[in-house]
Design a protein around this motif. Structure first.
Motif, short mmCIF file in Angstrom:
data_model
loop_
_atom_site.label_atom_id
_atom_site.label_comp_id
_atom_site.label_asym_id
_atom_site.label_seq_id
_atom_site.Cartn_x
_atom_site.Cartn_y
_atom_site.Cartn_z
N GLU A 158 12.60 1.88 5.95
CA GLU A 158 13.25 2.64 6.92
C GLU A 158 12.43 3.46 7.64
OE1 GLU A 158 16.34 4.71 4.89
OE2 GLU A 158 17.49 2.86 4.48
N ALA A 159 11.57 4.26 6.78
CA ALA A 159 10.33 5.07 7.53
C ALA A 159 9.44 4.35 8.37
CB ALA A 159 9.45 5.57 6.23
N LEU A 160 9.12 3.03 8.18
CA LEU A 160 8.49 2.06 9.08
C LEU A 160 9.20 2.00 10.38
CD1 LEU A 160 6.74 -0.31 6.85
CD2 LEU A 160 5.56 1.29 8.14
N GLN A 161 10.53 1.74 10.19
CA GLN A 161 11.27 1.54 11.53
C GLN A 161 11.30 2.84 12.18
OE1 GLN A 161 14.83 0.01 9.60
NE2 GLN A 161 14.25 -1.83 10.17
N GLN A 162 11.20 4.01 11.71
CA GLN A 162 11.10 5.20 12.44
C GLN A 162 10.09 5.35 12.94
OE1 GLN A 162 13.85 7.48 12.52
NE2 GLN A 162 12.70 8.40 14.03
N VAL A 163 8.63 5.21 12.25
CA VAL A 163 7.46 5.14 12.98
C VAL A 163 7.57 4.32 14.52
CG1 VAL A 163 5.21 4.67 12.77
CG2 VAL A 163 6.38 5.78 11.00
N ARG A 190 1.75 8.02 9.53
CA ARG A 190 3.14 8.57 10.05
C ARG A 190 4.21 8.33 9.05
NH1 ARG A 190 2.19 7.10 16.61
NH2 ARG A 190 0.42 8.55 16.81
N THR A 191 4.13 7.16 8.33
CA THR A 191 4.89 6.77 7.34
C THR A 191 4.96 7.70 6.27
OG1 THR A 191 4.82 4.44 8.06
CG2 THR A 191 6.02 4.83 6.08
N SER A 192 3.92 8.02 5.77
CA SER A 192 3.80 8.75 4.68
C SER A 192 4.60 10.35 5.07
CB SER A 192 2.37 9.11 4.11
OG SER A 192 1.89 7.99 3.79
N ARG A 249 0.76 -1.32 0.00
CA ARG A 249 -0.21 0.01 -0.10
C ARG A 249 0.72 1.22 0.00
NH1 ARG A 249 -5.56 -0.26 3.33
NH2 ARG A 249 -5.29 2.04 3.10
N LEU A 250 1.83 1.05 0.89
CA LEU A 250 2.79 2.42 0.90
C LEU A 250 3.71 2.53 -0.59
CD1 LEU A 250 4.16 1.88 4.38
CD2 LEU A 250 2.89 3.79 3.54
N GLN A 251 3.85 1.43 -1.06
CA GLN A 251 4.41 1.73 -2.50
C GLN A 251 3.63 2.16 -3.29
OE1 GLN A 251 6.00 -2.53 -2.80
NE2 GLN A 251 8.08 -1.81 -2.92
N SER A 252 2.54 1.86 -3.36
CA SER A 252 1.31 2.55 -4.22
C SER A 252 1.24 3.84 -4.05
CB SER A 252 0.04 1.48 -4.34
OG SER A 252 -0.49 1.71 -3.15
#
Length: 80
Positions: free
Chosen positions: A51-56, A75-77, A36-39
């Motif tokens: 990496e962004a998910l890990q930051q979240v 939050r990832t976006s 979903r995030l890739q789309s």
């Protein structure tokens, strides 16, 4: 007087058991979230999304549980 006989069994865990429920659900949810995030962010690489998910997760006391999928996506976006 009734007595209950307790039995014990030893269980072995095979590496293939690791992805049985509930782990398969978690892996499946993670895969769906990444897709979903890739789309939503086609310009971002899969590694950057992870990496962004890990930051979240880091920002949420090291856990993603307790957050809704939509909150994780938002939050990832924001990081991406």
């Amino acid at each position: 007087e009734n007595s209950v006989q307790k039995t014990s069994a030893s269980y072995t865990i095979d590496s293939s058991d690791i992805f049985n429920s509930p782990y398969a659900l978690n892996l499946s949810s993670f895969t769906k979230l990444i897709n979903r995030l890739q789309s939503m962010h086609p310009e971002a690489s899969r590694d950057r999304i992870v990496e962004a998910l890990q930051q979240v997760r880091k920002n949420n006391k090291g856990m993603l549980c307790g957050l809704s999928i939509s909150t994780i996506e938002e939050r990832t976006s924001a990081i991406l």
